[in-house]
Design a protein around this motif. Structure first.
Motif, PDB file in Angstrom:
ATOM      1  N   UNK A  72       0.812  -1.230   0.000  1.00 49.57           N
ATOM      2  CA  UNK A  72       0.000   0.000   0.000  1.00 49.57           C
ATOM      3  C   UNK A  72       0.834   1.264   0.000  1.00 49.57           C
ATOM      4  N   UNK A  73       2.132   1.161  -0.214  1.00 48.22           N
ATOM      5  CA  UNK A  73       2.975   2.350  -0.380  1.00 48.22           C
ATOM      6  C   UNK A  73       3.513   2.364  -1.801  1.00 48.22           C
ATOM      7  N   UNK A  74       3.895   3.537  -2.253  1.00 44.16           N
ATOM      8  CA  UNK A  74       4.362   3.710  -3.633  1.00 44.16           C
ATOM      9  C   UNK A  74       5.872   3.903  -3.655  1.00 44.16           C
ATOM     10  N   UNK A  75       6.504   3.176  -4.540  1.00 46.60           N
ATOM     11  CA  UNK A  75       7.962   3.239  -4.660  1.00 46.60           C
ATOM     12  C   UNK A  75       8.398   4.546  -5.304  1.00 46.60           C
ATOM     13  N   UNK A 116       5.432   2.598   9.682  1.00 50.48           N
ATOM     14  CA  UNK A 116       6.443   2.814   8.633  1.00 50.48           C
ATOM     15  C   UNK A 116       5.801   3.705   7.594  1.00 50.48           C
ATOM     16  N   UNK A 117       6.289   4.935   7.475  1.00 47.84           N
ATOM     17  CA  UNK A 117       5.674   5.866   6.531  1.00 47.84           C
ATOM     18  C   UNK A 117       4.235   6.112   6.916  1.00 47.84           C
ATOM     19  N   UNK A 118       3.336   5.860   5.951  1.00 48.36           N
ATOM     20  CA  UNK A 118       1.908   6.032   6.249  1.00 48.36           C
ATOM     21  C   UNK A 118       1.211   4.706   6.527  1.00 48.36           C
ATOM     22  N   UNK A 119       2.009   3.657   6.765  1.00 45.75           N
ATOM     23  CA  UNK A 119       1.452   2.352   7.116  1.00 45.75           C
ATOM     24  C   UNK A 119       1.486   2.201   8.629  1.00 45.75           C
ATOM     25  N   UNK A 120       0.338   1.939   9.217  1.00 46.47           N
ATOM     26  CA  UNK A 120       0.224   1.811  10.673  1.00 46.47           C
ATOM     27  C   UNK A 120      -0.476   0.504  10.998  1.00 46.47           C
ATOM     28  N   UNK A 121       0.140  -0.276  11.869  1.00 41.07           N
ATOM     29  CA  UNK A 121      -0.521  -1.438  12.446  1.00 41.07           C
ATOM     30  C   UNK A 121      -0.714  -1.173  13.935  1.00 41.07           C
ATOM     31  N   UNK A 122      -1.855  -1.566  14.464  1.00 38.32           N
ATOM     32  CA  UNK A 122      -2.171  -1.246  15.854  1.00 38.32           C
ATOM     33  C   UNK A 122      -2.729  -2.474  16.569  1.00 38.32           C
ATOM     34  N   UNK A 123      -2.447  -2.518  17.902  1.00 40.74           N
ATOM     35  CA  UNK A 123      -3.035  -3.526  18.777  1.00 40.74           C
ATOM     36  C   UNK A 123      -3.751  -2.787  19.910  1.00 40.74           C
ATOM     37  N   UNK A 124      -4.981  -3.189  20.189  1.00 38.91           N
ATOM     38  CA  UNK A 124      -5.779  -2.578  21.245  1.00 38.91           C
ATOM     39  C   UNK A 124      -5.802  -3.510  22.455  1.00 38.91           C
ATOM     40  N   UNK A 125      -5.428  -2.948  23.616  1.00 38.10           N
ATOM     41  CA  UNK A 125      -5.346  -3.704  24.864  1.00 38.10           C
ATOM     42  C   UNK A 125      -6.285  -3.099  25.909  1.00 38.10           C
ATOM     43  N   UNK A 126      -6.677  -3.889  26.884  1.00 37.34           N
ATOM     44  CA  UNK A 126      -7.556  -3.431  27.966  1.00 37.34           C
ATOM     45  C   UNK A 126      -6.908  -3.758  29.305  1.00 37.34           C
ATOM     46  N   UNK A 127      -7.042  -2.792  30.231  1.00 35.24           N
ATOM     47  CA  UNK A 127      -6.508  -2.968  31.586  1.00 35.24           C
ATOM     48  C   UNK A 127      -7.586  -2.628  32.605  1.00 35.24           C
TER      49      UNK A 127
END
Length: 464
Positions: free
Chosen positions: A207-210, A450-461
């Motif tokens: 999903x990023x452009x070279x 990385x750049x405009x690529x975001x991976x996320x994990x949601x946690x609960x406490x």
């Protein structure tokens, strides 16, 4: 008859003699005719004579060979040997006579007229060749060399260069073969040349452009090049500054980028089409890369107030090579920390481990003052901490000694509290806002970027 005169002794005497005279033979003599070369422009006048005094008429005829006779004129109709007979009629004195004459007629020579051919431009319509032989016989053509094909008299050009064509006439029974005549002419033509036969973009994050890579399109020929189309396939895109007609010696650029939509190898083709036969293609290759942010264990945890909760996270490189930035945030606000703010990954390598820590506020902690916090919170906190019996004793003493002082103190406290506004204390879990108790639950987000690529994990406490 013979007669003898009489004498005194003899009488006259006589006698007769018969003599036979046969007709004479009369050989006919032909006047020779030299060898001829076909075609013979005009009839040949024949001449023959008999013996002197023979008045018999002489006639001519063709015994064999390519010729005709009319009276005393011989017309040659082809090459070969013509045999002519002369016949003299008999008379009273002469017998009939005859003679024959052989005339050699050699094959004629011939020449070819083949006009010059001007410079041509490829691609173009086929040429119709034209040439003529002086004999009138048909002329054939042969391709000697050069970028062309020949079918009969139709010459089709196949590229640029010098074309040599020969006109030929093989001759026949009457004509010798003609000397072939050659014509050469220049064919100017465009020539498409690409700076690369293939482009490899290597790994590119999904999903990023070279960055753009260029393919130069050049016309190395001697005539304008008509560009009829530029197309591209796969997860690739192109932009170009190419005109519809590229002048001889000129170039233009096609810029190609790669935007993978999925992890793994991705092939494509850049095609340059021209008015020339066919098209040229550039093979495109690249690979979509991706990393994965994961967690080792449950996403939800419980911890006592004032305790620290930890999670073990992993960052798997997959097909990605590069540096990934890490960040955590907690709602409501609370301290969080990651064991690394960034990690360098190598495609195909082992997953990298990272630890997340969240520190919860201790019981009784007071949130920091904000725009909506009362101006005298210490007063309410102090009153809340005093034992009920002591508070009642102070109130009774003030009532006996200074009832007006208590009234003034309570009124001022209420006035100050009213002027301070409403309490705005974060409380995601139903804590006591008026008393400043910490929240009971927190929402935590960990991001890998990385750049405009975001991976996320949601946690609960949950805090107890």
């Amino acid at each position: 008859a013979a007669s003898q005169a009489a004498t005194t002794d003899y009488l006259a005497g006589s006698a007769s003699l018969s003599i036979t005279v046969n007709q004479g033979s009369d050989p006919v003599s032909f006047i020779s005719v030299p060898a001829q070369t076909y075609p013979v422009a005009s009839p040949i006048t024949l001449a023959a004579a008999g013996a002197a005094g023979d008045s018999g008429a002489i006639t001519f005829s063709v015994t064999s060979g390519p010729g005709t006779v009319s009276g005393g004129s011989l017309t040659i109709t082809g090459a070969g040997t013509v045999v002519v007979a002369a016949s003299q009629a008999a008379t009273t004195d002469y017998l009939a006579g005859s003679a024959s004459l052989s005339i050699t007629v050699n094959q004629g020579t011939q020449t070819i007229t083949f006009p010059a051919i001007p410079t041509q431009t490829y691609p173009g319509a086929p040429l119709t060749l034209a040439a003529a032989a002086s004999s009138g016989l048909p002329v054939s053509f042969a391709l000697v060399s050069g970028p062309a094909t020949l079918n009969g008299a139709t010459l089709s050009l196949t590229g640029g260069g010098t074309v040599v064509v020969a006109a030929e006439q093989a001759g026949n029974g009457n004509y010798l073969a003609a000397t072939a005549v050659r014509q050469s002419f220049l064919v100017t033509a465009p020539n498409l040349q690409l700076s690369a036969a293939s482009l490899s973009f290597g790994g590119q994050l999904v999903a990023t452009t070279s960055a753009a890579r260029a393919v130069m399109v050049s016309n190395t020929g001697t005539a304008p090049l008509a560009l009829t189309g530029i197309s591209i396939s796969g997860a690739y895109a192109e932009t170009n500054n190419c005109p519809a007609s590229l002048a001889a010696g000129a170039s233009c650029a096609v810029s190609v980028t790669f935007t993978p939509t999925a992890a793994g190898a991705a092939a494509g083709t850049l095609t340059i089409s021209t008015a020339l036969d066919g098209a040229q293609a550039v093979a495109l290759s690249g690979s979509g890369t991706a990393f994965t942010l994961g967690i080792n264990g449950p996403v939800s945890k419980k911890v006592a107030r004032g305790g620290t909760a930890t999670w073990q996270l992993s960052l798997a490189p997959g097909t990605f090579t590069g540096t990934v930035s890490l960040r955590c945030s907690v709602t409501p606000e609370a301290p969080c920390a990651l064991s690394a703010s960034s990690l360098s990954l190598t495609a195909g390598g082992a997953a990298a481990a990272v630890t997340l820590s969240v520190v919860t506020p201790a019981r009784g902690a007071v949130p920091p003052a904000g725009p909506g916090t009362p101006r005298w919170p210490w007063l309410f906190a102090l009153l809340a901490l005093l034992p009920d019996s002591l508070t009642l004793l102070i109130a009774r003493w003030l009532a006996r000694r200074r009832r007006w002082l208590l009234a003034a103190l309570m009124g001022g406290a209420l006035l100050l509290a009213g002027c301070g506004g409403a309490v705005n204390t974060p409380n995601a879990g139903g804590g006591n806002a008026g008393g400043g108790a910490p929240p009971n639950s927190y929402a935590i987000i960990v991001t890998a970027t990385v750049g405009n690529i975001i991976q996320a994990i949601h946690l609960n406490l949950t805090v107890y």
